[in-house]
Design an enzyme around this catalytic site. Structure first.
Site, PDB file in Angstrom:
ATOM      1  N   ASP A  71       0.841  -1.199   0.000  1.00 34.16           N
ATOM      2  CA  ASP A  71       0.000   0.000   0.000  1.00 34.16           C
ATOM      3  C   ASP A  71       0.878   1.252   0.000  1.00 34.16           C
ATOM      4  O   ASP A  71       2.069   1.190   0.343  1.00 34.16           O
ATOM      5  CB  ASP A  71      -0.942   0.013   1.210  1.00 34.16           C
ATOM      6  CG  ASP A  71      -0.195   0.035   2.551  1.00 34.16           C
ATOM      7  OD1 ASP A  71       0.775  -0.729   2.696  1.00 34.16           O
ATOM      8  OD2 ASP A  71      -0.572   0.833   3.426  1.00 34.16           O
ATOM      9  N   GLU A 136       0.067  -1.269   5.599  1.00 33.40           N
ATOM     10  CA  GLU A 136       1.112  -0.907   6.566  1.00 33.40           C
ATOM     11  C   GLU A 136       1.065   0.571   6.943  1.00 33.40           C
ATOM     12  O   GLU A 136       1.345   0.943   8.091  1.00 33.40           O
ATOM     13  CB  GLU A 136       2.498  -1.254   6.000  1.00 33.40           C
ATOM     14  CG  GLU A 136       3.646  -1.099   7.000  1.00 33.40           C
ATOM     15  CD  GLU A 136       4.234   0.301   7.094  1.00 33.40           C
ATOM     16  OE1 GLU A 136       4.930   0.589   8.074  1.00 33.40           O
ATOM     17  OE2 GLU A 136       3.971   1.132   6.196  1.00 33.40           O
TER      18      GLU A 136
HETATM   19 ZN   LIG Z   1       6.893   1.987   4.051  1.00 30.93          ZN
END
Ligand SMILES: [Zn+2]
Length: 383
Positions: A71, A136
């Site tokens: 992401d 994340e």
């Molecule tokens: Zn990163």
């Protein structure tokens, strides 16, 4: 063979940048990576319940995990980029676009390293996991925690492939996000004496926060920090006394600072007030519809320079570059919190300058992508 793979690897990195994958919206990119791992003859390719994709090479007893998140943060200044933020263009030997540094170049390097490891037979006696995880950016560590919890994967070593300028990152500071609440009593704005202004009450606490923050700044050497990052309040109208005020505190943590210690610090900070506090939780849904909650206490971690994982990385690096890597620590948090928390020796190495992460015209040298690919591949031979 080497140059053919390199050309393919770079094309793959470009394709990754072209596919937008904001946190929680990674489906298209996840499926693209899954197909790529299958094409590259991974022994197994799986998608877990959260939407993390991971490939497996080999089935030996020594288990090594490489993790990269897929992401990215959003682009809200596209017109100001000098190249298209999702163009994946290569200009003067550098790959441009959102995620070029953080961290699609590393995704490409590790996925192709898995391929090369198999092709070269380096997986003998080992199991290599190439994890390309989701979410994340907003949930540091939680996606990999989910992966380890639900997939049965028990790595002996973990390499976090976040950008480190192609040097070794031995760990990073931790962070906690704290919410402090103060209650007041609502009253009409024309009769403040009939109420209790929650913002005025909070004001006293803010002064204490500022003082404690200053105290941290005065500490020499390795130190934590404290900053107020947000304040808001509730009032029934703009003509009413606010009956609720909350602040958010960003507390950076050094090695050894735990949740218990933080609790003592907060009790002391709020002593004599009726304010309440909690570690802030962030909740969301993955592209697969799975709920994810981050309890925002992420401890610091660091691996020893003499650890066998560190020395293996140093040898692998030296073989490729003819010199030792620089040892650094990251300023930001990573999925390494999940692996280190489980006692898995964890280290960081990735292509690109981390200072360019999340920034306009984010870019990564193509040569660094190739070097990371070579490093990941070569590292496996050192166990
Ligand atoms: Zn990163």
């Amino acid at each position: 063979m080497a140059t053919v793979i390199e050309a393919e690897l770079i094309r793959f990195a470009q394709e990754l940048v072209k596919l937008r994958s904001y946190t929680g919206q990674e489906k298209e990119l996840a499926m693209f990576i899954k197909d790529k791992m299958t094409q590259l003859a991974y022994d197994q390719v799986k998608v877990d319940g959260l939407g993390n994709v991971f490939g497996v090479i080999g089935n030996g007893p020594t288990k090594i995990l490489f993790d990269s998140h897929i992401d990215t943060v959003e682009v809200n200044d596209a017109v100001q980029w000098s190249v298209g933020a999702f163009s994946g263009a290569i200009v003067n030997g550098k790959l441009y676009g959102r995620g070029a540094v953080d961290m699609k170049s590393a995704v490409a390097a590790s996925v192709y390293a898995g391929h090369a490891i198999k092709k070269l037979g380096l997986d003998k006696g080992k199991t290599i996991y190439i994890s390309t995880s989701v979410m994340e950016e907003d949930y540091d560590g939680e996606p990999v925690h989910y992966l380890l919890e639900n997939s049965g994967i028990r790595p002996d070593y973990a390499i976090i492939c976040e950008p480190s300028n192609s040097q070794l990152a031995l760990g990073h500071k931790g962070r906690a996000l704290i919410k402090v609440d103060v209650q007041g009593v609502s009253a009409h704005g024309s009769a403040p004496e009939k109420g209790v202004n929650a913002v005025y009450k909070m004001n006293a606490i803010i002064k204490r926060v500022e003082a404690l923050g200053q105290k941290f700044m005065g500490i020499q050497g390795d130190r934590g920090s404290l900053a107020l990052t947000k304040i808001d309040s509730d009032a029934v109208s703009l003509n009413a006394i606010p009956d609720h005020c909350r602040i958010y505190l960003d507390r950076r943590l050094v090695m050894g600072e735990d949740e218990q210690g933080l609790a003592q610090e907060m009790e002391l900070l709020l002593d004599g007030t009726d304010a309440t506090w909690e570690i802030h939780s962030v909740a969301g849904k993955s592209w697969k519809g799975e709920d994810i909650v981050l309890h925002s206490f992420l401890p610091a971690w660091e691996i020893d320079e003499a650890h066998e994982l560190t020395t293996a990385c140093v040898s692998a690096f030296e073989e490729l570059n003819g010199c030792k890597p620089r040892m650094t620590t990251w300023d930001f948090s990573t999925n390494g919190v999940a692996t280190s928390k489980r006692g898995i020796p964890t280290i960081g190495f990735g292509p690109g300058d981390d200072k360019l992460a999340h920034s306009r015209d984010e870019h990564c040298p193509v040569s660094a992508i190739v070097r990371a690919f070579e490093f990941y591949t070569n590292l496996v031979a050192h166990f």
